[in-house]
Design an enzyme around this catalytic site. Structure first.
Site, mmCIF file in Angstrom:
data_model
loop_
_atom_site.group_PDB
_atom_site.id
_atom_site.type_symbol
_atom_site.label_atom_id
_atom_site.label_comp_id
_atom_site.label_asym_id
_atom_site.label_seq_id
_atom_site.Cartn_x
_atom_site.Cartn_y
_atom_site.Cartn_z
ATOM 1 N N ASP A 109 0.967 30.184 0.831
ATOM 2 C CA ASP A 109 -0.474 29.944 0.942
ATOM 3 C C ASP A 109 -0.849 29.501 2.350
ATOM 4 O O ASP A 109 -1.915 29.864 2.867
ATOM 5 C CB ASP A 109 -0.926 28.906 -0.091
ATOM 6 C CG ASP A 109 -0.128 27.609 -0.038
ATOM 7 O OD1 ASP A 109 0.989 27.594 0.534
ATOM 8 O OD2 ASP A 109 -0.608 26.590 -0.578
ATOM 9 N N ASP A 129 -6.079 22.648 3.970
ATOM 10 C CA ASP A 129 -6.157 23.236 2.629
ATOM 11 C C ASP A 129 -6.059 22.101 1.612
ATOM 12 O O ASP A 129 -5.027 21.444 1.494
ATOM 13 C CB ASP A 129 -5.024 24.246 2.424
ATOM 14 C CG ASP A 129 -5.162 25.044 1.131
ATOM 15 O OD1 ASP A 129 -6.047 24.716 0.319
ATOM 16 O OD2 ASP A 129 -4.385 25.991 0.932
#
Length: 256
Positions: A109, A129
């Site tokens: 990710d 994130d």
């Protein structure tokens, strides 16, 4: 249509992209006990909700930080579409220069987020994130990933606070009315939400001091839209950052 799948510790985020148009974005709860058949049913129901024919899906790309779920999702997608998924990991061309001691340990990710950030913004960058964990990825002036940090996510912090303290209640993660809470719920909300914002402000300041120059800060993740407005650091909120990165990675590897 390209189907992007980001398997996180708490949620699986799915996106359907046609050219540059995001047709849909949806979430499933990550569940390591589910079989591929159960995930296939979940996926089929979601596609039906958004009026997407599985035959219209030209390709699939998956980023995963939960290995035990990855195989089930790959099999489910294969059953549903008849196509084999690309998986972000060793062997996939990313174009990202990763200057870590063990580059293979970098989360899929994070790779997708960095790729998308570099497509839309000039480095140096810090990509935040905010998911189950809050991660900060640092991209230097040359666009190389040079490291970052991993912190407990907002939801983890809240759960730990309420689970381990008998007298503290659960609460919604709303915007705090003030830093100085005048009741227990307001004090907790201030501590969790403003604490997360202050943590990001402080980490960005320390990272920029180590770099010796200012950066552009990009923020994404499920809780980021609530925390971004609370930060004193100027941040750019991009809800679809990981989805964009996965789409770019799929197209680049298909061209290759």
């Amino acid at each position: 249509m390209i189907l992007t799948i980001d398997i996180g510790n708490s949620n699986i985020v799915l996106g359907g992209v046609e050219d540059t148009d995001v047709r849909f974005e949806a979430r499933l709860r990550t569940d390591a006990t589910k079989t591929s058949d159960e995930y296939a049913v979940d996926l089929k129901m979601l596609l039906d909700i958004y009026a997407v024919d599985p035959k219209a899906i030209e390709g699939i790309i998956i980023a995963s930080v939960v290995p035990q779920v990855l195989n089930s999702l790959q099999t489910a997608v294969k059953k549903l579409t008849g196509k084999t998924s690309l998986v972000v990991g060793p062997g996939l061309k990313t174009g990202l220069n990763i200057l870590l001691e063990s580059p293979g340990q970098m989360g899929a990710d994070l790779v997708a987020g960095d790729v998308a950030a570099l497509l839309e913004h000039e480095p140096p960058l810090i990509v935040v994130d905010m998911g189950t964990a809050t991660t900060l990825s640092v991209l230097d002036k040359n666009g190389a990933h040079i490291g970052g940090c991993i912190c407990p996510g907002v939801k983890i912090s809240l759960d730990a606070l309420t689970d381990k303290t008998a007298l503290l209640p659960g609460l919604q993660l709303d915007k705090p009315r003030r830093a100085i809470g005048r009741n227990t719920s307001d004090a907790m909300r201030s501590g969790i939400m403003l604490g997360a914002a202050a943590m990001i402000d402080g980490l960005v300041a320390r990272m920029e001091a180590e770099l010796g120059y200012k950066t552009t800060v990009i923020m994404t993740g499920g809780i980021a839209k609530f925390v971004a407005p609370l930060c004193k650091t100027p941040v750019i909120y991009d809800r679809d950052l990981i989805l964009k990165g996965l789409t770019a990675l799929y197209r680049e590897n298909r061209r290759s």
